[in-house]
Design an enzyme around this catalytic site. Structure first.
Site, PDB file in Angstrom:
ATOM      1  N   LYS A 126       0.833  -1.197   0.000  1.00 42.21           N
ATOM      2  CA  LYS A 126       0.000   0.000   0.000  1.00 42.21           C
ATOM      3  C   LYS A 126       0.875   1.258   0.000  1.00 42.21           C
ATOM      4  CE  LYS A 126      -2.718   0.579   3.794  1.00 42.21           C
ATOM      5  NZ  LYS A 126      -2.812   1.967   4.256  1.00 42.21           N
ATOM      6  N   SER A 127       1.868   1.305   0.863  1.00 47.51           N
ATOM      7  CA  SER A 127       2.701   2.511   0.960  1.00 47.51           C
ATOM      8  C   SER A 127       3.437   2.769  -0.350  1.00 47.51           C
ATOM      9  CB  SER A 127       3.736   2.353   2.082  1.00 47.51           C
ATOM     10  OG  SER A 127       3.098   2.306   3.320  1.00 47.51           O
ATOM     11  N   ARG A 175       2.937   5.982  -3.336  1.00 44.35           N
ATOM     12  CA  ARG A 175       4.072   6.793  -3.798  1.00 44.35           C
ATOM     13  C   ARG A 175       4.311   6.602  -5.289  1.00 44.35           C
ATOM     14  NH1 ARG A 175       3.979   5.800   1.504  1.00 44.35           N
ATOM     15  NH2 ARG A 175       5.222   7.054   2.918  1.00 44.35           N
ATOM     16  N   ARG A 203      -8.362  12.222  12.877  1.00 46.68           N
ATOM     17  CA  ARG A 203      -6.925  11.949  13.043  1.00 46.68           C
ATOM     18  C   ARG A 203      -6.123  13.253  12.959  1.00 46.68           C
ATOM     19  NH1 ARG A 203      -5.423   6.698   9.705  1.00 46.68           N
ATOM     20  NH2 ARG A 203      -3.483   7.062  10.838  1.00 46.68           N
ATOM     21  N   SER A 236       6.936   9.732  11.693  1.00 50.76           N
ATOM     22  CA  SER A 236       5.844   9.475  10.757  1.00 50.76           C
ATOM     23  C   SER A 236       6.330   9.599   9.315  1.00 50.76           C
ATOM     24  CB  SER A 236       4.711  10.479  10.993  1.00 50.76           C
ATOM     25  OG  SER A 236       3.877  10.529   9.859  1.00 50.76           O
ATOM     26  N   ASP A 252       1.962  -0.886  12.087  1.00 52.07           N
ATOM     27  CA  ASP A 252       0.662  -1.369  11.609  1.00 52.07           C
ATOM     28  C   ASP A 252       0.418  -2.841  11.956  1.00 52.07           C
ATOM     29  OD1 ASP A 252       0.193   1.126  10.550  1.00 52.07           O
ATOM     30  OD2 ASP A 252       0.921   0.603   8.550  1.00 52.07           O
ATOM     31  N   ARG A 264      -6.042   2.042  18.608  1.00 55.35           N
ATOM     32  CA  ARG A 264      -5.722   0.604  18.561  1.00 55.35           C
ATOM     33  C   ARG A 264      -5.263   0.039  19.898  1.00 55.35           C
ATOM     34  NH1 ARG A 264      -3.107   0.438  12.477  1.00 55.35           N
ATOM     35  NH2 ARG A 264      -5.121   0.333  11.419  1.00 55.35           N
TER      36      ARG A 264
END
Ligand code: S3P
Length: 450
Positions: A36-37, A41, A140, A185, A334, A365
């Site tokens: 996904k990451s 990109r 968020r 992050s 994650d 979470r």
């Protein structure tokens, strides 16, 4: 016909409940969807090139689709090659200055990566953008994005005194900054780097703890003047167009994690995960499972467009509890929900610290993992920045809730594999956010016989 170990109940069109029965064996070869990451990109950065590129194995989940839809709304031509479920995208590059003002509000849905990465890019573009998301994303923190972009000269505002989305961005000329990232992050780091490509001066970022480095790797691969050291990254503004990169996205280790843990905790398992990304900024889950005693081996290591990948084999293991914290946390942030499941099965205590970021993910979470695993009978307690799990207490299936958090839905399914009786995961459809074929892949592994 093989018995069904993963069932589906539809309580309404939207609320899907999946039931998981304990199963005798867990076996097979699993092709994990694209990372996904890297997919976010690959589509954003290839758009900034003049010729565009072909991306194979693009992540199929809703998060990356949200990025594609936002880019299309900004005038980018992106086509799927072949059938509508193909995972090959053709991105036509609009070049450095080809994005157009969208005629409507951009919707990042559940995807903070979409909002934050595009936030950085749009801050540098000479038009107005408004970007929002679903209820979870609108809760968020966005002050961490707004503050550095403002230091670069951006006009950007958010709801709740610049804390939350929707965001309003009036893009324009930016300057580079020297900036220390207050949290490790990768989304914020990447947003600043995207903005820095178009700034009038150099950008230097300092990070106390490194986070995933896909943006740095891809920018370097595309010819940007970027230098990264362990604790800092320097970027020069673009002087030449970025060079397009055709790539096949490696499998997502965050999706593989469900099967890595399932294989390790199930008493009769052997799973082979093919073509999985093993970028060292993402492999905390492998390191920690190995430290817990997992029988896990990595084969066939290779590189694809600057990203390492490999095949991974995991087999039934006797796990022992461990301590996780410090620099390891961003390398498995994650995967903590499913790591907590491993902790429930392991012998002894597992302690997860320094993970306060879990409180501002798709759900809180720490709270949701503790509440749902407790329902299954786990002995697990929250900490302000993590949790402590007293492993070895047998789990018993019951009804649990994903809290509309994709990673929790899939982690609870893994717990269901080793629980006595049936586990029903409510709002299980949320797995679509990152892994739309999760339930089928799980069913497939359960029906395979040794
Ligand atoms: C991501 C970075 C991480 C991670 C998220 C994806 C990315 O978030 O949790 O799922 O692709 O950059 P943070 O940057 O907020 O840590």
């Amino acid at each position: 016909m093989a018995e069904q170990f993963v069932g589906l109940k539809l309580s309404s069109a939207k609320a899907e409940t999946r039931t998981i029965k304990p199963c005798p064996t867990l076996e097979g070869e699993i092709i994990i969807p694209g990372d996904k990451s890297i997919s976010h990109r690959a589509v954003i950065l290839n758009n900034l090139t003049r010729d565009g590129a072909r991306i194979d194995n693009f992540a199929p989940g809703r998060d990356c689709l949200a990025t594609v839809r936002c880019l299309k709304a900004l005038g980018v031509k992106i086509d799927r090659m072949g059938s509508s479920d193909s995972h090959t995208l053709l991105v036509s590059g609009t070049g450095e200055d080809g994005l157009k003002e969208a005629s409507n509000v951009l919707n990042a849905e559940n995807s903070a990566t979409t909002m934050r990465l595009l936030g950085g890019l749009l801050a540098s573009q000479p038009f107005l953008s408004v970007i929002t998301g679903d209820a979870s994303l609108r809760n968020r923190p966005m002050d961490r994005l707004i503050e550095p972009l403002r230091l670069m000269g951006a006009d950007i505002w958010g709801r709740g005194r610049d804390s939350f989305a929707p965001l309003v961005i009036k893009g324009g000329k930016l300057r580079g900054i020297d900036f220390t990232l207050p949290v490790p992050s990768a989304q914020i780091k990447s947003a600043i780097l995207l903005a820095g490509l178009f700034a009038s001066s150099n950008t230097v970022l300092y990070q106390k703890i490194p986070s995933r480095d896909h943006t740095e790797r891809m920018l370097k691969w595309m010819g940007a003047s970027l230098e990264s050291r362990e604790n800092s990254i320097s970027l020069l503004p673009l002087s030449n167009p970025l060079v397009p990169v055709n790539l096949r996205v490696p499998g997502d280790i965050s999706s593989a994690a469900y099967f890595l843990v399932a294989g390790a905790i199930h008493p009769n398992a052997r799973l082979v995960i093919k073509d999985c990304g093993i970028n060292p900024t993402r492999t905390g889950i492998i390191d920690i499972l190995l430290a817990m005693g997992a029988r896990l081996k990595i084969y066939n290591e290779r590189l694809e467009a600057g990203e390492p990948l490999a095949d991974i084999v995991v087999e039934s293991s006797e796990l022992t509890g461990t301590e996780v914290g410090g620099d390891t946390i961003p390398r498995l942030i994650d995967e903590i929900p499913v790591l907590a499941v491993a902790g429930c099965v392991a012998k002894g205590k597992t302690m997860i610290r320094d993970a306060g970021e879990l409180r501002v993910k798709e759900s809180d979470r720490i709270a949701t993992v503790v509440s749902e695993l407790s329902r299954l009978g786990a002995k697990i307690e929250p900490l302000p920045d993590g949790m402590v799990i007293y492993g070895g207490k047998p789990l018993t299936g019951t009804e649990v809730d994903s809290h509309f958090d994709h990673r929790l839905a899939m982690s609870l399914a893994v717990a269901g594999l080793v629980a006595k009786e049936e586990t029903a995961v409510k709002h299980a459809q949320v797995a679509q956010v990152s892994y739309p074929t999760f339930w089928q892949d799980l069913q497939q592994a359960l029906s395979n016989e040794f």
